[in-house]
Scaffold this motif. Structure first.
Motif, PDB file in Angstrom:
ATOM      1  N   VAL A   1     -20.273  16.370  18.938  1.00  0.00           N
ATOM      2  CA  VAL A   1     -19.906  17.663  19.511  1.00  0.00           C
ATOM      3  C   VAL A   1     -19.245  17.510  20.875  1.00  0.00           C
ATOM      4  CG1 VAL A   1     -20.797  19.911  20.255  1.00  0.00           C
ATOM      5  CG2 VAL A   1     -21.812  18.767  18.277  1.00  0.00           C
ATOM      6  N   PHE A   2     -19.762  16.614  21.709  1.00  0.00           N
ATOM      7  CA  PHE A   2     -19.283  16.473  23.086  1.00  0.00           C
ATOM      8  C   PHE A   2     -18.623  15.125  23.321  1.00  0.00           C
ATOM      9  CE2 PHE A   2     -22.950  19.315  23.263  1.00  0.00           C
ATOM     10  CZ  PHE A   2     -22.441  20.391  23.977  1.00  0.00           C
ATOM     11  N   THR A   3     -17.681  15.123  24.245  1.00  0.00           N
ATOM     12  CA  THR A   3     -17.062  13.906  24.750  1.00  0.00           C
ATOM     13  C   THR A   3     -16.813  14.126  26.233  1.00  0.00           C
ATOM     14  OG1 THR A   3     -15.302  12.290  24.376  1.00  0.00           O
ATOM     15  CG2 THR A   3     -14.681  14.617  24.257  1.00  0.00           C
ATOM     16  N   GLN A   4     -16.140  13.186  26.868  1.00  0.00           N
ATOM     17  CA  GLN A   4     -15.787  13.356  28.270  1.00  0.00           C
ATOM     18  C   GLN A   4     -14.280  13.240  28.412  1.00  0.00           C
ATOM     19  OE1 GLN A   4     -18.897  10.436  29.579  1.00  0.00           O
ATOM     20  NE2 GLN A   4     -19.114  11.916  31.237  1.00  0.00           N
ATOM     21  N   ASP A   5     -13.710  14.088  29.277  1.00  0.00           N
ATOM     22  CA  ASP A   5     -12.263  14.071  29.483  1.00  0.00           C
ATOM     23  C   ASP A   5     -11.876  12.929  30.422  1.00  0.00           C
ATOM     24  OD1 ASP A   5     -12.817  14.960  32.094  1.00  0.00           O
ATOM     25  OD2 ASP A   5     -12.169  17.008  31.707  1.00  0.00           O
ATOM     26  N   ASP A   6     -10.614  12.854  30.782  1.00  0.00           N
ATOM     27  CA  ASP A   6     -10.122  11.766  31.631  1.00  0.00           C
ATOM     28  C   ASP A   6     -10.756  11.755  33.019  1.00  0.00           C
ATOM     29  OD1 ASP A   6      -8.494  10.889  29.578  1.00  0.00           O
ATOM     30  OD2 ASP A   6      -6.728  11.976  30.302  1.00  0.00           O
ATOM     31  N   ASP A   7     -11.262  12.908  33.451  1.00  0.00           N
ATOM     32  CA  ASP A   7     -11.935  12.994  34.751  1.00  0.00           C
ATOM     33  C   ASP A   7     -13.435  12.731  34.639  1.00  0.00           C
ATOM     34  OD1 ASP A   7      -9.575  13.634  36.146  1.00  0.00           O
ATOM     35  OD2 ASP A   7      -9.775  15.743  35.572  1.00  0.00           O
ATOM     36  N   GLY A   8     -13.916  12.474  33.418  1.00  0.00           N
ATOM     37  CA  GLY A   8     -15.331  12.203  33.204  1.00  0.00           C
ATOM     38  C   GLY A   8     -16.161  13.452  32.958  1.00  0.00           C
ATOM     39  N   LEU A   9     -15.521  14.620  32.922  1.00  0.00           N
ATOM     40  CA  LEU A   9     -16.259  15.859  32.703  1.00  0.00           C
ATOM     41  C   LEU A   9     -16.422  16.124  31.213  1.00  0.00           C
ATOM     42  CD1 LEU A   9     -14.568  18.102  35.409  1.00  0.00           C
ATOM     43  CD2 LEU A   9     -16.658  16.735  35.597  1.00  0.00           C
ATOM     44  N   SER A  10     -17.485  16.809  30.870  1.00  0.00           N
ATOM     45  CA  SER A  10     -17.786  17.088  29.469  1.00  0.00           C
ATOM     46  C   SER A  10     -16.792  18.061  28.872  1.00  0.00           C
ATOM     47  CB  SER A  10     -19.186  17.688  29.351  1.00  0.00           C
ATOM     48  OG  SER A  10     -20.135  16.743  29.759  1.00  0.00           O
ATOM     49  N   GLU A  11     -16.522  17.853  27.579  1.00  0.00           N
ATOM     50  CA  GLU A  11     -15.700  18.786  26.826  1.00  0.00           C
ATOM     51  C   GLU A  11     -16.115  18.725  25.365  1.00  0.00           C
ATOM     52  OE1 GLU A  11     -11.585  17.812  27.316  1.00  0.00           O
ATOM     53  OE2 GLU A  11     -11.706  16.036  26.076  1.00  0.00           O
ATOM     54  N   LEU A  12     -15.792  19.790  24.653  1.00  0.00           N
ATOM     55  CA  LEU A  12     -16.101  19.851  23.231  1.00  0.00           C
ATOM     56  C   LEU A  12     -15.043  19.103  22.442  1.00  0.00           C
ATOM     57  CD1 LEU A  12     -17.077  23.605  22.855  1.00  0.00           C
ATOM     58  CD2 LEU A  12     -18.602  21.637  22.793  1.00  0.00           C
ATOM     59  N   LEU A  13     -15.481  18.406  21.421  1.00  0.00           N
ATOM     60  CA  LEU A  13     -14.529  17.781  20.516  1.00  0.00           C
ATOM     61  C   LEU A  13     -13.874  18.875  19.678  1.00  0.00           C
ATOM     62  CD1 LEU A  13     -16.690  14.785  19.321  1.00  0.00           C
ATOM     63  CD2 LEU A  13     -14.586  14.651  20.648  1.00  0.00           C
ATOM     64  N   PRO A  14     -12.583  18.765  19.393  1.00  0.00           N
ATOM     65  CA  PRO A  14     -11.895  19.810  18.637  1.00  0.00           C
ATOM     66  C   PRO A  14     -12.482  20.020  17.241  1.00  0.00           C
ATOM     67  CG  PRO A  14     -10.385  18.018  19.211  1.00  0.00           C
ATOM     68  CD  PRO A  14     -11.712  17.698  19.806  1.00  0.00           C
ATOM     69  N   GLU A  15     -12.984  18.974  16.623  1.00  0.00           N
ATOM     70  CA  GLU A  15     -13.545  19.067  15.283  1.00  0.00           C
ATOM     71  C   GLU A  15     -15.071  19.176  15.303  1.00  0.00           C
ATOM     72  OE1 GLU A  15     -13.400  14.795  16.483  1.00  0.00           O
ATOM     73  OE2 GLU A  15     -11.976  16.402  16.590  1.00  0.00           O
ATOM     74  N   ALA A  16     -15.601  19.591  16.437  1.00  0.00           N
ATOM     75  CA  ALA A  16     -17.052  19.661  16.621  1.00  0.00           C
ATOM     76  C   ALA A  16     -17.720  20.555  15.583  1.00  0.00           C
ATOM     77  CB  ALA A  16     -17.380  20.175  18.018  1.00  0.00           C
ATOM     78  N   GLU A  17     -18.822  20.058  15.050  1.00  0.00           N
ATOM     79  CA  GLU A  17     -19.656  20.815  14.126  1.00  0.00           C
ATOM     80  C   GLU A  17     -21.032  20.948  14.760  1.00  0.00           C
ATOM     81  OE1 GLU A  17     -19.666  19.374  10.132  1.00  0.00           O
ATOM     82  OE2 GLU A  17     -17.532  18.904  10.194  1.00  0.00           O
ATOM     83  N   PRO A  18     -21.259  22.042  15.483  1.00  0.00           N
ATOM     84  CA  PRO A  18     -22.535  22.210  16.177  1.00  0.00           C
ATOM     85  C   PRO A  18     -23.720  22.123  15.215  1.00  0.00           C
ATOM     86  CG  PRO A  18     -20.972  23.853  16.907  1.00  0.00           C
ATOM     87  CD  PRO A  18     -20.359  23.160  15.730  1.00  0.00           C
ATOM     88  N   GLY A  19     -24.730  21.460  15.663  1.00  0.00           N
ATOM     89  CA  GLY A  19     -25.956  21.308  14.886  1.00  0.00           C
ATOM     90  C   GLY A  19     -27.158  21.369  15.812  1.00  0.00           C
ATOM     91  N   PRO A  20     -28.288  20.920  15.341  1.00  0.00           N
ATOM     92  CA  PRO A  20     -29.515  21.020  16.118  1.00  0.00           C
ATOM     93  C   PRO A  20     -29.501  20.216  17.421  1.00  0.00           C
ATOM     94  CG  PRO A  20     -29.887  19.748  14.113  1.00  0.00           C
ATOM     95  CD  PRO A  20     -28.510  20.312  14.028  1.00  0.00           C
ATOM     96  N   MET A  21     -28.678  19.204  17.509  1.00  0.00           N
ATOM     97  CA  MET A  21     -28.648  18.380  18.718  1.00  0.00           C
ATOM     98  C   MET A  21     -27.912  19.051  19.878  1.00  0.00           C
ATOM     99  SD  MET A  21     -30.597  15.979  18.037  1.00  0.00           S
ATOM    100  CE  MET A  21     -30.406  15.028  19.509  1.00  0.00           C
TER     101      MET A  21
END
Length: 59
Positions: free
Chosen positions: A23-43
């Motif tokens: 669901v999450f990754t980090q951008d070039d600045d190290g800040l969190s962002e959602l993955l475009p294909e993210a499938e939210p789940g219990p985590m």
């Protein structure tokens, strides 16, 4: 499910990406962002709780 990341609060600790790497990754600045294909789940809730500055909200 709606996931919001407050980029003004995020410090780039990466705990969200560790807790929910599909669901999450980090951008070039190290800040969190959602993955475009993210499938939210219990985590996603665990990732929000793991954030040391509470930059993630799930509703």
């Amino acid at each position: 499910m709606r996931i919001d990341i407050d980029k003004d609060v995020c410090i780039g600790a990466g705990q969200c990406a560790l807790a929910a790497p599909k669901v999450f990754t980090q951008d070039d600045d190290g800040l969190s962002e959602l993955l475009p294909e993210a499938e939210p789940g219990p985590m996603v809730g665990e990732a929000a709780r793991a954030c040391p500055v509470q930059a993630i909200t799930v509703s």
